[in-house]
Design a protein around this motif. Structure first.
Motif, short mmCIF file in Angstrom:
data_model
loop_
_atom_site.label_atom_id
_atom_site.label_comp_id
_atom_site.label_asym_id
_atom_site.label_seq_id
_atom_site.Cartn_x
_atom_site.Cartn_y
_atom_site.Cartn_z
N GLY A 203 -10.20 8.43 47.51
CA GLY A 203 -9.19 9.22 48.21
C GLY A 203 -8.04 9.63 47.31
N HIS A 204 -8.09 9.21 46.04
CA HIS A 204 -6.99 9.50 45.11
C HIS A 204 -7.23 10.80 44.36
CE1 HIS A 204 -3.97 6.24 44.85
NE2 HIS A 204 -4.89 5.56 45.53
N LYS A 205 -6.14 11.51 44.06
CA LYS A 205 -6.22 12.65 43.14
C LYS A 205 -6.69 12.11 41.79
CE LYS A 205 -2.75 15.41 45.51
NZ LYS A 205 -1.67 16.41 45.34
N ASP A 206 -7.59 12.84 41.15
CA ASP A 206 -8.21 12.34 39.93
C ASP A 206 -8.20 13.45 38.88
OD1 ASP A 206 -9.78 11.07 38.00
OD2 ASP A 206 -11.12 10.18 39.50
N GLY A 207 -7.49 13.22 37.79
CA GLY A 207 -7.42 14.22 36.73
C GLY A 207 -6.00 14.73 36.51
N THR A 208 -5.01 14.07 37.13
CA THR A 208 -3.62 14.51 37.04
C THR A 208 -3.15 14.63 35.59
OG1 THR A 208 -3.13 13.48 39.17
CG2 THR A 208 -1.24 13.92 37.73
N VAL A 209 -3.52 13.66 34.75
CA VAL A 209 -3.01 13.66 33.38
C VAL A 209 -4.00 14.25 32.38
CG1 VAL A 209 -1.51 11.68 33.83
CG2 VAL A 209 -3.80 11.30 32.90
N ASN A 210 -5.06 14.91 32.90
CA ASN A 210 -6.03 15.53 31.99
C ASN A 210 -5.33 16.51 31.05
OD1 ASN A 210 -8.63 14.62 32.11
ND2 ASN A 210 -9.30 16.05 33.68
N PRO A 211 -5.70 16.51 29.77
CA PRO A 211 -5.18 17.55 28.88
C PRO A 211 -5.65 18.92 29.35
CG PRO A 211 -6.95 16.32 27.82
CD PRO A 211 -6.63 15.60 29.09
N ARG A 212 -4.79 19.92 29.20
CA ARG A 212 -5.12 21.26 29.68
C ARG A 212 -5.74 22.09 28.56
NH1 ARG A 212 -4.42 18.55 33.93
NH2 ARG A 212 -3.05 19.26 35.60
N PRO A 213 -6.87 22.76 28.85
CA PRO A 213 -7.53 23.57 27.82
C PRO A 213 -6.55 24.53 27.14
CG PRO A 213 -8.90 23.49 29.77
CD PRO A 213 -7.60 22.82 30.13
N GLY A 214 -6.70 24.67 25.84
CA GLY A 214 -5.85 25.59 25.09
C GLY A 214 -4.59 24.94 24.55
N THR A 215 -4.28 23.71 24.98
CA THR A 215 -3.08 23.05 24.48
C THR A 215 -3.43 22.25 23.22
OG1 THR A 215 -3.48 21.04 25.78
CG2 THR A 215 -2.19 22.80 26.82
N ALA A 216 -2.39 21.91 22.47
CA ALA A 216 -2.59 21.11 21.26
C ALA A 216 -3.18 19.75 21.62
CB ALA A 216 -1.24 20.92 20.54
N GLU A 217 -2.73 19.18 22.74
CA GLU A 217 -3.24 17.86 23.15
C GLU A 217 -4.75 17.93 23.42
OE1 GLU A 217 -2.15 16.56 27.01
OE2 GLU A 217 -2.68 14.45 26.64
N PHE A 218 -5.17 19.02 24.06
CA PHE A 218 -6.59 19.20 24.36
C PHE A 218 -7.38 19.28 23.05
CE2 PHE A 218 -10.49 21.35 25.43
CZ PHE A 218 -10.77 20.98 26.73
N ASN A 219 -6.93 20.13 22.14
CA ASN A 219 -7.65 20.29 20.87
C ASN A 219 -7.67 18.98 20.09
OD1 ASN A 219 -8.13 22.96 21.47
ND2 ASN A 219 -6.29 23.70 20.42
N ARG A 220 -6.59 18.24 20.16
CA ARG A 220 -6.46 16.98 19.42
C ARG A 220 -7.39 15.90 19.98
NH1 ARG A 220 -0.99 16.94 19.70
NH2 ARG A 220 -1.05 15.63 21.55
N SER A 221 -7.61 15.92 21.30
CA SER A 221 -8.34 14.80 21.91
C SER A 221 -9.78 15.13 22.28
CB SER A 221 -7.59 14.30 23.16
OG SER A 221 -7.36 15.35 24.07
N VAL A 222 -10.13 16.42 22.35
CA VAL A 222 -11.47 16.79 22.85
C VAL A 222 -12.40 17.32 21.75
CG1 VAL A 222 -12.74 18.28 24.44
CG2 VAL A 222 -10.58 17.22 25.16
N TRP A 223 -11.97 18.35 21.01
CA TRP A 223 -12.87 19.00 20.05
C TRP A 223 -12.95 18.22 18.75
CZ3 TRP A 223 -15.38 21.62 23.17
CH2 TRP A 223 -14.82 22.55 24.06
#
Lengths: 413, 413
Positions: A203-223
């Motif tokens: 019942g909880h929201k899930d993904g609130t702190v997910n890095p957002r595509p196109g951001t430096a954090e996303f590129n740093r942690s995903v690709w």
């Protein structure tokens, strides 16, 4: 190979078409591009994860599979029927019409390579991604081998379950002789009508702190772009998959306030304890008037705080489907001398009645520092008594491909 | 009871709100009304069929279950949280928030009563619907008891799978002590973007000749109003449920023209053989220049021609989920002296690998003259070699209820 890798990475920053879309929800997702679709793409409502094992060793057989599958994926993601296989007898149809008349519904088909692809007899030993090793066993794991591992993964996502089923059928028609089905898992994830973060089956929201595509954090942690990784894998990502059953009947019997303390957020609106809005910063130092931390010592969000990765999970609800399946599967047969009721819990996949929970799917570029470290940090999570990890797998998801080329071309050339 | 039945039938013809809607797709379906929702309602995209057995004999226990379930269904179909159960400890939440923020997505919850409800110890012998007896065995049946029968059925449909899962969770929270889960089945059915008849997993349009709600043919074939039926059942309908596995790998290897001859229609557009449009009349007399019937002697549509019923079926695709489930279920345990590989095919539900096909669900008011006669007429259907009936059940679906009243009130008063 270095040149190809560098070109691929060069495109990422400048013109990934998916990052040019302000709306975020094109009805069609491109199959070709610097990255595979289905990772940075806005999460679709339905998913199928399919793992298979290669029927024959040798990178040429992997290439053959990825050749035909890439050609199928390129067409069906664009809303076209799959291409005619070479040598199809006249009068036979390459398509099934199961998806005829349906929109592609943002269909993505995303391929991944398991540790076995870089094992004996494949001729790819020197190309193994640095962290592509079976995950370690974690405290409390009740894994069923029937739902774990695999040489090749296909993640099929779309906003329409029949489109997903049609894509699955088109892909598996090309498997005989090349790959054997290992496991499949089906999930869903519905976005609130007003937009915002979807909810899991706690019942909880899930993904609130997910890095957002196109951001430096996303590129740093995903690709993947580390010099320690083989060039063919640059622009790709690791996928950690865990089948996590939730003991929802137990969870539902906890008072709401206790549920919130276990997670560290308010179920109703997703705000961290002590905050008022879902996206408020998590204040791990805050203390209540009694001196106790506002976010409890063992709250889930405290334990995993700071471990960035893209969680792209799906809910699943199989009801009693698995409990009532009937028959004993090949991988974990009940020995003839053991009475059915005496079989250990893990022979039932960790559960004997309702099976509902989360198909945890997380993309990252450094599994030891991200998923593995986070999972170890959860050793004392009170949530552990309410969930069971019953399946586990890791895959290297190659970068995207150019038009007319297969996924992982450089690797299999 | 006669008065109540007559009133109910009287309303049907004049002001069923669902028949006043020209658009056909309201975002919300009413729970109350002369008929239950989920029968004449435009078919939603997702469905869960849940069968359970009563935990205790006696009509008062059935009443208790239908009381709480009707109260839950009335709220959640309107997009509200389920009502607080009496005596809920303060701090506990009656809802799970799994559906929080989601539209009701035309959610319907439709209840049915199996033959056991009118059996020994229930006190309802005299109220048994005339045709509510277990279906006979048909040629070729490979039924698994784990997926068959049941005292009470719940059909949950919505255009959103998470809304379906949320409804299931709300309903099963009220089952302990009243009913035991027996089986669940999940399906989907996607409507073409341009509208029109959805397709099954043979790729064929399915439902072309379905009676249309509000027509005389629909009322004649679906709603119960015979004087031979108990008054409480007037305005209701029978549901015949069959889990039909399709051997899709075999089907996909047939030439398209042979597929079309088996069905008697063109897969591409649904037109009957010899016709040009999906809705062209089926000409069973037409002969080709060689003197053979244009629609073959054993074509599926010829064999079932004239058997009117409302087919409200769903596609299902469980992949290898069931094959890999692990464990031996309670209902059909493997005897200790039998080796797993020696268990008969039906212990595997008739299949050991992919499980995909049709959740056949048909509403009718005279099962012997409709489903049973049609199924017997299919004894020589060449399609039989390409499908397996692995589950079977029949239920009496009561009429609708008034605000604040439970389903089947008159029966259980």
């Amino acid at each position: 190979m270095i040149a190809a890798g560098a070109t691929s990475v060069g495109i990422i920053a400048s013109k990934d078409p998916r990052f040019d879309q302000e709306s975020g929800s094109p009805p069609m997702e491109p199959f070709q591009g610097p990255h595979q679709g289905g990772i940075a793409s806005d999460q679709q409502a339905y998913a199928l994860f399919l793992a298979c094992d290669l029927a024959k060793s040798g990178k040429e057989h992997l290439r053959e599979l990825l050749d035909v599958w890439s050609a199928v994926a390129a067409e069906i993601t664009a809303g076209n029927p799959p291409p005619q296989p070479a040598g199809l007898t006249p009068g036979f149809s390459a398509d099934t019409d199961v998806g005829a008349g349906l929109d592609p519904a943002r269909l993505t088909v995303t391929f991944g390579l398991g540790p076995g692809v870089f094992g004996d007899g494949m001729g790819l030993d020197s190309q193994r991604p640095k962290h592509l090793r079976p995950l370690p066993e974690f405290l409390g794991d009740t894994l069923n081998p029937a739902w774990s591992d695999g040489d090749v993964l296909v993640q099929i996502c779309a906003d329409d379950a029949q489109v997903v089923s049609h894509a699955f059928r088109a892909l598996r028609a090309r498997m005989p002789g090349l790959a054997r089905m290992r496991w499949t898992q089906y999930g869903f994830l519905s976005r609130p009508a007003a937009g915002g973060t979807p909810r899991n089956l706690l019942g909880h929201k899930d993904g609130t702190v997910n890095p957002r595509p196109g951001t430096a954090e996303f590129n740093r942690s995903v690709w993947v772009d580390s010099v320690d990784e083989p060039a063919w894998f640059h622009g790709g990502s690791y996928l950690v998959f865990r089948k996590i059953r939730m003991k929802t009947a137990d969870w539902d019997q906890l008072p709401l306030a206790e549920q919130d303390r276990i997670i560290g957020r308010q179920r109703a609106d997703g705000a961290p304890l002590g905050g008022v809005d879902e996206f408020d910063a998590v204040d791990l130092q805050a203390r209540a008037s009694d001196g106790e931390p506002v976010i409890p010592k063992n709250a889930h969000i405290r334990l995993v705080h700071g471990f960035a990765m893209l969680r792209r999970s799906y809910n699943y609800d199989y009801g009693t489907l698995i409990a009532n399946a009937g028959g004993t599967p090949d991988p974990v047969p009940v020995p003839p001398h053991v009475h059915a009721s005496d079989t250990p819990a893990h022979a039932h996949g960790g559960h004997s009645q309702l099976d509902t929970g989360l198909l945890f799917a997380a993309y990252m570029n450094d599994p030891p520092a991200q998923f593995i470290a986070a999972q170890r940090a959860l050793a004392n999570d009170p949530l552990n008594g309410l969930i069971q990890h019953t399946g586990s797998a890791i895959f290297a998801m190659p970068s995207g491909c150019a038009k007319g080329e297969p996924i992982a071309k450089v690797l299999t050339d």
